[in-house]
Design a protein around this motif. Structure first.
Motif, short mmCIF file in Angstrom:
data_model
loop_
_atom_site.label_atom_id
_atom_site.label_comp_id
_atom_site.label_asym_id
_atom_site.label_seq_id
_atom_site.Cartn_x
_atom_site.Cartn_y
_atom_site.Cartn_z
N ARG A 17 1.05 -1.22 -0.13
CA ARG A 17 -0.12 0.20 0.01
C ARG A 17 0.91 1.08 0.04
N HIS A 18 1.83 1.34 0.68
CA HIS A 18 2.98 2.43 0.71
C HIS A 18 3.56 2.72 -0.38
N GLN A 21 0.91 3.74 -3.24
CA GLN A 21 0.32 5.48 -2.79
C GLN A 21 1.74 6.10 -3.22
N GLU A 25 1.74 9.40 -6.11
CA GLU A 25 2.41 10.71 -5.78
C GLU A 25 3.31 10.96 -6.79
N ARG A 70 -5.19 14.56 -5.39
CA ARG A 70 -4.38 13.67 -4.85
C ARG A 70 -5.02 12.41 -5.17
N ARG A 72 -6.11 8.76 -4.16
CA ARG A 72 -5.93 7.91 -2.71
C ARG A 72 -6.29 6.36 -3.09
N LEU A 73 -5.33 5.79 -2.49
CA LEU A 73 -5.62 4.05 -2.56
C LEU A 73 -6.73 3.94 -1.63
N VAL A 92 -8.06 2.70 -6.96
CA VAL A 92 -7.68 4.31 -6.59
C VAL A 92 -8.81 5.28 -7.01
#
Length: 121
Positions: A17-18, A21, A25, A70, A72-73, A92
């Motif tokens: 996930r990190h 995301q 970005e 932005r 977002r997951l 997403v």
């Protein structure tokens, strides 16, 4: 699907996930791609840089899109097809729009989890 203990699964999925995301970005121009070079295969890294460049070109031509929303997951659904491999379907959200991604991570002894495929649908 390969059985994996709950703790290891949770850690792997948090990591996935990190990274996803962070990749979102990068594409949006909110983070430098160099921050992810260590955790992406050369092919994925090159594709991410290409996408970032294309989006930057598009936003310069369309002023109303100059301030990206932005991403977002929303969800990540992971499977473990073979030992040391995590594959996931990712949902997403970009404002009111949705998009799907497919991602694959492979565990490498010297680097931990490395993203070896990232497909934007």
């Amino acid at each position: 699907m390969v059985p994996i203990d709950r703790r290891a699964r949770g850690e792997a999925e948090r990591w996935a996930r990190h990274i996803v995301q962070a990749a979102l970005e990068v594409v949006a121009g909110m983070r430098p791609s160099s921050q992810l070079v260590r955790w992406l295969s050369p092919t994925v890294y090159a594709d991410l840089r290409r996408r970032t460049h294309l989006l930057a070109l598009a936003t310069h031509r369309e002023p109303e899109r100059a301030h990206p929303v932005r991403a977002r997951l929303q969800s990540l659904h992971a499977t473990y097809p073979v030992p040391g491999v995590l594959e996931a379907a990712v949902h997403v959200r970009h404002g009111h729009r949705s998009r799907a991604l497919a991602v694959r991570f492979e565990q490498r002894a010297e680097r931990g989890w490395v993203c070896t495929a990232l497909d934007f649908a």
